[in-house]
Design a protein around this motif. Structure first.
Motif, PDB file in Angstrom:
ATOM      1  N   ALA A 180       0.555  -1.395  -0.019  1.00  0.00           N
ATOM      2  CA  ALA A 180       0.698  -0.252  -0.832  1.00  0.00           C
ATOM      3  C   ALA A 180       0.780   1.156  -0.022  1.00  0.00           C
ATOM      4  O   ALA A 180       0.309   2.464  -0.545  1.00  0.00           O
ATOM      5  N   TYR A 181       2.061   1.278   0.575  1.00  0.00           N
ATOM      6  CA  TYR A 181       2.857   2.366   0.672  1.00  0.00           C
ATOM      7  C   TYR A 181       3.889   2.445  -0.837  1.00  0.00           C
ATOM      8  O   TYR A 181       4.616   3.592  -0.313  1.00  0.00           O
ATOM      9  N   GLY A 182       3.613   1.510  -1.766  1.00  0.00           N
ATOM     10  CA  GLY A 182       4.556   1.613  -2.480  1.00  0.00           C
ATOM     11  C   GLY A 182       5.543   0.550  -3.006  1.00  0.00           C
ATOM     12  O   GLY A 182       6.047   0.567  -4.202  1.00  0.00           O
TER      13      GLY A 182
ATOM     14  N   HIS B 225      -0.333   0.230  11.815  1.00  0.00           N
ATOM     15  CA  HIS B 225      -1.268   1.479  12.691  1.00  0.00           C
ATOM     16  C   HIS B 225       0.004   2.507  12.987  1.00  0.00           C
ATOM     17  O   HIS B 225      -0.394   3.892  12.888  1.00  0.00           O
ATOM     18  N   ALA B 226       1.016   2.252  13.401  1.00  0.00           N
ATOM     19  CA  ALA B 226       2.650   3.430  13.931  1.00  0.00           C
ATOM     20  C   ALA B 226       2.671   4.489  12.400  1.00  0.00           C
ATOM     21  O   ALA B 226       2.479   5.833  12.119  1.00  0.00           O
ATOM     22  N   MET B 227       2.717   3.592  11.092  1.00  0.00           N
ATOM     23  CA  MET B 227       2.948   4.222   9.478  1.00  0.00           C
ATOM     24  C   MET B 227       1.934   4.771   9.637  1.00  0.00           C
ATOM     25  O   MET B 227       1.649   5.924   8.668  1.00  0.00           O
ATOM     26  N   LEU B 228       0.386   4.919   9.745  1.00  0.00           N
ATOM     27  CA  LEU B 228      -0.678   5.043   8.664  1.00  0.00           C
ATOM     28  C   LEU B 228      -0.924   6.616  10.050  1.00  0.00           C
ATOM     29  O   LEU B 228      -1.053   7.716   9.429  1.00  0.00           O
ATOM     30  N   LYS B 229      -0.259   6.725  10.926  1.00  0.00           N
ATOM     31  CA  LYS B 229      -0.490   7.411  11.781  1.00  0.00           C
ATOM     32  C   LYS B 229       0.658   8.694  11.017  1.00  0.00           C
ATOM     33  O   LYS B 229      -0.047  10.058  11.463  1.00  0.00           O
ATOM     34  N   ARG B 230       1.453   8.327  11.290  1.00  0.00           N
ATOM     35  CA  ARG B 230       2.424   8.930  10.269  1.00  0.00           C
ATOM     36  C   ARG B 230       2.039   9.572   8.730  1.00  0.00           C
ATOM     37  O   ARG B 230       2.637  10.566   8.435  1.00  0.00           O
ATOM     38  N   ARG B 231       1.802   8.590   8.059  1.00  0.00           N
ATOM     39  CA  ARG B 231       0.932   8.910   6.899  1.00  0.00           C
ATOM     40  C   ARG B 231       0.344   8.070   6.692  1.00  0.00           C
ATOM     41  O   ARG B 231      -0.070   7.205   6.199  1.00  0.00           O
ATOM     42  N   ARG B 232      -0.980   9.317   6.590  1.00  0.00           N
ATOM     43  CA  ARG B 232      -1.889   8.450   6.253  1.00  0.00           C
ATOM     44  C   ARG B 232      -2.361   8.032   4.772  1.00  0.00           C
ATOM     45  O   ARG B 232      -2.180   8.924   3.667  1.00  0.00           O
ATOM     46  N   LEU B 233      -3.442   6.784   4.301  1.00  0.00           N
ATOM     47  CA  LEU B 233      -3.800   6.515   3.401  1.00  0.00           C
ATOM     48  C   LEU B 233      -4.921   6.656   2.829  1.00  0.00           C
ATOM     49  O   LEU B 233      -5.674   6.508   3.801  1.00  0.00           O
ATOM     50  N   THR B 234      -5.513   7.995   2.234  1.00  0.00           N
ATOM     51  CA  THR B 234      -7.022   7.449   2.134  1.00  0.00           C
ATOM     52  C   THR B 234      -7.730   5.880   1.564  1.00  0.00           C
ATOM     53  O   THR B 234      -8.713   6.601   1.706  1.00  0.00           O
ATOM     54  N   ASP B 235      -6.824   5.209   1.013  1.00  0.00           N
ATOM     55  CA  ASP B 235      -7.518   4.423   0.181  1.00  0.00           C
ATOM     56  C   ASP B 235      -7.424   3.053   1.117  1.00  0.00           C
ATOM     57  O   ASP B 235      -7.222   1.801  -0.175  1.00  0.00           O
ATOM     58  N   PHE B 236      -7.196   3.396   1.872  1.00  0.00           N
ATOM     59  CA  PHE B 236      -6.435   2.008   2.641  1.00  0.00           C
ATOM     60  C   PHE B 236      -6.641   2.107   4.047  1.00  0.00           C
ATOM     61  O   PHE B 236      -7.138   2.987   4.724  1.00  0.00           O
ATOM     62  N   ASP B 237      -7.685   0.798   4.306  1.00  0.00           N
ATOM     63  CA  ASP B 237      -8.121   0.428   5.725  1.00  0.00           C
ATOM     64  C   ASP B 237      -8.446  -0.865   6.231  1.00  0.00           C
ATOM     65  O   ASP B 237      -8.402  -1.825   5.864  1.00  0.00           O
ATOM     66  N   LEU B 238      -6.853  -0.599   6.827  1.00  0.00           N
ATOM     67  CA  LEU B 238      -6.640  -1.363   8.206  1.00  0.00           C
ATOM     68  C   LEU B 238      -7.094  -2.010   8.314  1.00  0.00           C
ATOM     69  O   LEU B 238      -7.148  -3.372   9.342  1.00  0.00           O
TER      70      LEU B 238
END
Length: 570
Positions: A105-107, A210-223
């Motif tokens: 999801a982060y490329g 969760h930590a990664m999403l707090k630092r760099r939010r992804l609008t199209d990824f729902d953990l």
């Protein structure tokens, strides 16, 4: 008397005040069960009964989480080559699946490697590293280990020496040599006072995500949509179902009930799962089939099942896992029969405190299951060892409450090549000629660290009930206590002076169906493997668990007998 247990009825006289609303909503029995689990007061009860994802803690409270997140983002920003190195059990393949999903999801385009038990062994190994690097098409810039790596001091140092960074995401105990020289080791068991030592590796990966999403939010990824993966790992790895583990599992089972992961959906279909998924379903249906792939040296089948989005391919893989599981069951029965014969010749339940057996004909992937079976049958800490043609043995151990296998391995280290794991489940490597010496040292350790009372099997009874109390209305509240598992066990009830309404019916697999009567109330119960038990003459005291049963549109309370003894006055 048929029972092998000493029954201990837990005190249930004290009932806490849960506030007017909950006091009215919850039956007295459920409120007593909450108190037994240490839950008091309306706020704690509400959080236990209806856990919310909003109650999850800050993932950066885990030590070295910041360093792990920073290094992964550097890899993503620079298009580095990343390899995920996992383990072959449910927690391992689940952790690899979730981490691969998040990194993608982060490329990133990570490769995944899971060692084959009989070729590369467990965790980071020389052969495993060589094959993992080859699978990447060249040396990766970063290897992330999941469900292994905490004790791999030399292996991590070697990877560093050839220019490969390492992140360890794990939940195993550390070795006596301390922390491996990785960029980050995210493992609560290496912290002094962490409240998160109960997490399995998939739980650690979830915290990283969760930590990664707090630092760099992804609008199209729902953990949240991947919580079913976390749930099956948490249940199958038998880590404590408390606090965040319980929260993640509760919500993960709900995701599974809605469809969730394509592979899990296919596996549910192939195994004939008709009811709402539960922790018990994961323990007895999903977990064994995913584990069977790794046990029979095909861990990639389980990994591919969890990672595929192709429904047709998922069904094919689910059938493959079913075949692996049948082969595992046949091998398990062979080893169990041979081990039982060994015990009949050279084991005294009255004087021997441990069971340690080995053979050159036993499959290393199944010895842990047999160790668990024998541990439960004899209530002894048990190691079952598979020896190769050179006399090098790989063993799996299972323990009883009060005996730490990790501490026992440390105490007996001079008889072993290596060993480690958890208090209740561990592994070791040993030379064939040292097995007898290890058995004696292990027996001495148990003698010195336990008393006779600890070595007696006990059946803890949560509450005494009348059969007439077992209603669907009770189940509605009772099921709020789920999911059941380690540290939140399914309640065991007892009823006194129970009669038979009809002769026991023998079913396939040595199971019994019992028609029971207490006073004027009648009900049916299943006694799994009860056909092998000598039943006393009624009336009986029965110990049992309850569940919801749905069959052909009809819902009822099902009873599963745990033990039977002659009726007593008190």
């Amino acid at each position: 008397m048929s029972t092998k247990f000493s029954w201990e009825l837990n005190p249930t006289d004290t009932v806490a005040d849960f506030g007017a609303e909950l006091n009215e909503q919850l039956p007295l029995l459920v409120r007593k069960l909450l108190v037994q689990r240490g839950i008091r007061g309306p706020q704690r009860a509400e959080r236990f009964l209806r856990p919310r994802l909003a109650d999850l803690g800050d993932p950066f409270e885990m030590r070295e989480m910041d360093a792990a997140v920073e290094r992964i983002f550097r890899a993503a920003d620079h298009g580095e080559r990343v390899c995920i190195y996992g383990d072959y059990d449910v927690d391992g393949v689940s952790s690899v699946t979730l981490l691969h999903t998040v990194l993608t999801a982060y490329g990133l385009e990570p490769t995944c490697f899971i060692p084959v038990r009989t070729k590369e062994g467990y965790g980071l190994s020389e052969d495993g590293i060589r094959h993992a690097v080859a699978s990447c098409g060249g040396a990766p810039d970063l290897i992330i280990t999941v469900d292994c790596g905490t004790s791999s001091v030399d292996e991590v140092a070697y990877l560093n020496s050839i220019g490969i960074d390492v992140i360890v995401l794990d939940h195993h105990e550390s070795s006596t040599r301390g922390r491996p020289p990785a960029v980050a080791v995210v493992n609560a068991k290496l912290e002094d006072d962490s409240p998160l030592t109960y997490l399995c590796s998939a739980g650690v990966v979830f915290k990283l995500a969760h930590a990664m999403l707090k630092r760099r939010r992804l609008t199209d990824f729902d953990l949240r949509q991947y919580l079913d993966i976390v749930a099956i790992a948490t249940v199958a790895d038998i880590v404590p179902l408390v606090n965040e583990n319980r929260l993640l599992t509760r919500h993960g089972l709900r995701i599974m009930a809605k469809g969730g992961n394509t592979g899990l959906k296919a596996l549910n279909e192939v195994t004939g799962m008709r009811s709402t998924p539960s922790a018990s379903h994961v323990s007895f249906r999903i977990g064994p089939r995913l584990n069977a792939a790794g046990r029979m040296d095909s861990p990639t089948d389980a990994l591919e099942l969890l990672m595929t989005h192709d429904a047709e391919r998922a069904i094919q893989l689910a059938h493959c896992l079913e075949a692996h599981n049948r082969a595992r069951q046949q091998e398990e029965e062979k080893i169990r029969a041979e081990a039982t014969q060994m015990l009949e010749r050279n084991f005294s339940p009255a004087t021997d405190r441990v069971i340690v057996l080995g053979s050159r004909t036993w499959h290393p992937g199944v010895v842990g299951i047999v160790a668990s079976l024998l541990m439960r049958r004899y209530h002894k800490p048990t190691f079952i060892i598979s020896l190769d043609e050179n006399g090098l043995g790989k063993g799996s151990g299972r323990s009883i409450p009060g005996v730490s296998l990790v501490q026992a391995i440390h105490a007996c280290a001079d008889t072993l090549v290596s060993g480690g794991g958890h208090d209740m489940a561990a592994g070791l490597v040993i030379r064939e000629e040292m097995i007898d010496e290890f058995r004696r040292a292990f027996d001495t350790y148990v003698q010195q660290h336990t008393n006779e009372e600890q070595l007696k099997p006990k059946l803890h009874i949560d509450a005494e009930v009348q059969l007439s109390e077992l209603t669907l209305e009770l189940l509605d509240s009772y099921e709020l206590l789920e999911p059941f598992g380690n540290s939140n066990p399914q309640p065991v009830f007892m009823s006194r002076n129970v009669m038979l309404s009809d002769a026991p019916r023998h079913l396939q697999g040595n199971h019994l169906k019992l028609s029971l009567r207490q006073g004027t109330h009648e009900c049916d119960a299943m006694f799994f493997n009860g056909g092998t038990v000598h039943l006393p003459d009624p009336p009986w005291d029965i110990a049992f668990t309850i569940d919801r049963n749905v069959w052909r549109g009809r819902t009822s309370v099902s009873m599963s007998i745990q033990d039977i003894r002659p009726a007593r006055l008190s």
